[in-house]
Design an enzyme around this catalytic site. Structure first.
Site, PDB file in Angstrom:
ATOM      1  N   HIS A 122      21.264  17.359   6.590  1.00 12.20           N
ATOM      2  CA  HIS A 122      22.218  16.314   6.205  1.00 12.20           C
ATOM      3  C   HIS A 122      23.195  16.920   5.203  1.00 12.20           C
ATOM      4  O   HIS A 122      22.848  17.840   4.455  1.00 12.20           O
ATOM      5  CB  HIS A 122      21.430  15.161   5.573  1.00 12.20           C
ATOM      6  CG  HIS A 122      22.224  13.940   5.268  1.00 12.20           C
ATOM      7  ND1 HIS A 122      23.077  13.847   4.191  1.00 12.20           N
ATOM      8  CD2 HIS A 122      22.279  12.735   5.901  1.00 12.20           C
ATOM      9  CE1 HIS A 122      23.620  12.647   4.167  1.00 12.20           C
ATOM     10  NE2 HIS A 122      23.161  11.945   5.189  1.00 12.20           N
ATOM     11  N   ASP A 198      13.697  17.852   2.004  1.00 13.92           N
ATOM     12  CA  ASP A 198      14.386  16.562   2.098  1.00 13.92           C
ATOM     13  C   ASP A 198      13.539  15.648   2.975  1.00 13.92           C
ATOM     14  O   ASP A 198      13.512  15.779   4.196  1.00 13.92           O
ATOM     15  CB  ASP A 198      15.781  16.751   2.689  1.00 13.92           C
ATOM     16  CG  ASP A 198      16.528  15.434   2.879  1.00 13.92           C
ATOM     17  OD1 ASP A 198      15.980  14.367   2.546  1.00 13.92           O
ATOM     18  OD2 ASP A 198      17.672  15.474   3.386  1.00 13.92           O
ATOM     19  N   GLN A 201      13.973  11.098   5.820  1.00 12.76           N
ATOM     20  CA  GLN A 201      13.682  10.525   7.135  1.00 12.76           C
ATOM     21  C   GLN A 201      12.190  10.490   7.440  1.00 12.76           C
ATOM     22  O   GLN A 201      11.795  10.018   8.507  1.00 12.76           O
ATOM     23  CB  GLN A 201      14.401  11.334   8.226  1.00 12.76           C
ATOM     24  CG  GLN A 201      15.907  11.238   8.188  1.00 12.76           C
ATOM     25  CD  GLN A 201      16.423   9.835   8.462  1.00 12.76           C
ATOM     26  OE1 GLN A 201      15.792   9.050   9.172  1.00 12.76           O
ATOM     27  NE2 GLN A 201      17.568   9.502   7.894  1.00 12.76           N
ATOM     28  N   LYS A 224      15.526   3.754   2.797  1.00 12.07           N
ATOM     29  CA  LYS A 224      15.104   4.097   4.159  1.00 12.07           C
ATOM     30  C   LYS A 224      13.620   3.788   4.379  1.00 12.07           C
ATOM     31  O   LYS A 224      13.091   4.029   5.459  1.00 12.07           O
ATOM     32  CB  LYS A 224      15.382   5.577   4.448  1.00 12.07           C
ATOM     33  CG  LYS A 224      16.863   5.950   4.396  1.00 12.07           C
ATOM     34  CD  LYS A 224      17.059   7.420   4.696  1.00 12.07           C
ATOM     35  CE  LYS A 224      18.487   7.871   4.404  1.00 12.07           C
ATOM     36  NZ  LYS A 224      19.497   7.253   5.287  1.00 12.07           N
ATOM     37  N   CYS A 364      26.642  12.570   9.253  1.00 10.83           N
ATOM     38  CA  CYS A 364      26.563  13.432   8.066  1.00 10.83           C
ATOM     39  C   CYS A 364      25.899  14.763   8.398  1.00 10.83           C
ATOM     40  O   CYS A 364      25.103  15.299   7.610  1.00 10.83           O
ATOM     41  CB  CYS A 364      25.818  12.731   6.931  1.00 10.83           C
ATOM     42  SG  CYS A 364      26.675  11.293   6.276  1.00 10.83           S
TER      43      CYS A 364
END
Length: 410
Positions: A122, A198, A201, A224, A364
């Site tokens: 991202h 990261d 998600q 999220k 993104c």
């Protein structure tokens, strides 16, 4: 285990209508919807405990402090951190990445050092390291995915003795691929690098244990994973965070302030300058409670069932090209696709007329799509509150998208 209908009833927004049709929300990878339990927890806080945490000795301030720190402990348990000192509240995953970049990397990288990331990052985990590389004259090195959207283990050899930072997504927000982060972390540590994952998600869809992973840093956003917007988390190993300089300066992150000198607060507070978004933090705690009530076992089973069904239905259409893995091994509930001859923004706008909300654009992740020679695409992302019937509405109306644009349904 509760049934799906009970869980859907927890999300009042799913009863909203668009153009006279009940809304179908397939954009949970961008932001998830909030269950009543989260919304009610915030209202209860505002009714009973609204105060500025850590700032006063009166009842409401102390209640706010207790609520704030209780969530920190929930987050610690949720991701398997060893201490609450390792849990830093930020406003989102992007700020958490920037905190590591500016507080750790900027002070530790030298010209000629390497920063290794994947092409699938991202922009938050790509542009940040791109800019740090420019500031420090370090080399930014990319690991590339294969045609199916997987990260080949051979790419890990790009992590070498000159590598000081490795930054890798846990799950791609475009491809749906779950990356081999255990191998990435292992290789990074073998080469003496610090590794940031990261997890934006991932954390809403699978259990994460940062101690078991041995990640140096792990970041995610609350919105999220069913909380309000405005709260994110940086996990960092205590021994690393302790040596880092503060990222932002102001109230609450200080110990003593003199006219020409300041000493800083202990962990985790030295990285939490100013008044925090306490309602958002409270909502994160309620979201964790909710996820634990639903259970990751149920979430995984339900979302994989939905994803497999959506892939099979989409592959029935000859004008659809799937971007990312078409098998169900190590993937999440995200499917990106191209509708032949039609721009994704047109796809999204037309589907909205039928009450279906999907994502359109570069997501993104412009370097990834440019590498795949796609540039823009459509994306449907699922949560356990979705149904197969909703997927049927999406797929069946893709032929209407073709018809609207004058190509026929084929």
């Amino acid at each position: 285990m509760s049934n799906l209908r009970n869980f859907r009833e927890d999300f009042p927004i799913l009863n909203e209508e668009v153009n006279g049709r009940k809304i179908i929300y397939f954009d949970s990878a961008a932001t998830s919807q909030r269950p009543n339990q989260v919304l009610e927890a915030v209202l209860k806080y505002d009714h009973e405990a609204n105060g500025n945490p850590h700032r006063g000795s009166h009842t409401l301030s102390m209640r706010a402090t207790e609520a704030f720190e209780q969530v920190r402990e929930k987050v610690r348990k949720f991701i398997g951190a060893k201490s609450t000192k390792e849990i830093i509240f930020t406003k989102n995953a992007t700020e958490a990445i920037n905190l590591v970049a500016y507080s750790y990397a900027l002070n530790n990288l030298l010209p000629g050092d390497k920063i290794v990331i994947t092409i699938a990052e991202h922009h938050a985990n790509l542009v940040t390291w791109q800019q740090i590389a420019k500031k420090t004259k370090a080399e930014l090195v990319f690991m590339y995915v294969d045609p199916s959207g997987r990260l080949p283990l051979g790419e890990l050899h790009k992590i070498d003795e000159k590598t000081k930072i490795v930054a890798c997504t846990h799950m791609s927000n475009v491809l749906g691929s779950i990356f081999p982060i255990e191998k990435v972390i292992e290789r990074g540590h073998q080469m003496g690098a610090k590794v940031l994952i990261d997890g934006a998600q991932a954390v809403a869809h699978m259990p994460v244990d940062v101690s078991e992973l041995d990640a140096d840093f792990y970041v995610f956003s609350g919105h999220k994973m069913y909380s309000l917007m405005g709260v994110g988390v940086l996990y960092g190993k205590e021994e690393i965070l302790d040596k880092m300089e503060p990222f932002l300066y102001g109230g609450d992150m200080i110990e003593y302030v003199y006219e020409e000198e300041t000493s800083f607060n202990e962990l985790p507070f030295k990285f939490e300058a100013g008044t925090q978004g306490i309602e958002s933090v409270v909502s994160l705690g309620a979201a964790i409670d909710y996820l634990e009530e639903v259970t990751f076992e149920y979430i995984h089973e339900r979302e994989m069932e939905l994803t497999a069904y959506a892939l099979s239905r989409l592959k029935e259409l000859p004008y659809i090209r799937i971007i990312g893995p078409e098998d169900m091994n190590d993937r999440g509930a995200v499917i990106s696709f191209v509708v032949e001859d039609i721009h994704p923004h047109d796809v999204s706008s037309i589907l909205d007329n039928y009450g279906v909300g999907i994502r359109a654009g570069h997501h993104c992740a412009q370097p990834l799509l440019r590498y795949l020679e796609v540039f823009t695409c459509s994306r449907a992302s699922f949560a356990f509150y979705n149904t197969k019937e909703e997927i049927d509405v999406l797929v069946d109306n893709l032929s209407e998208v073709r018809r609207w644009m004058g190509y026929g349904s084929r």
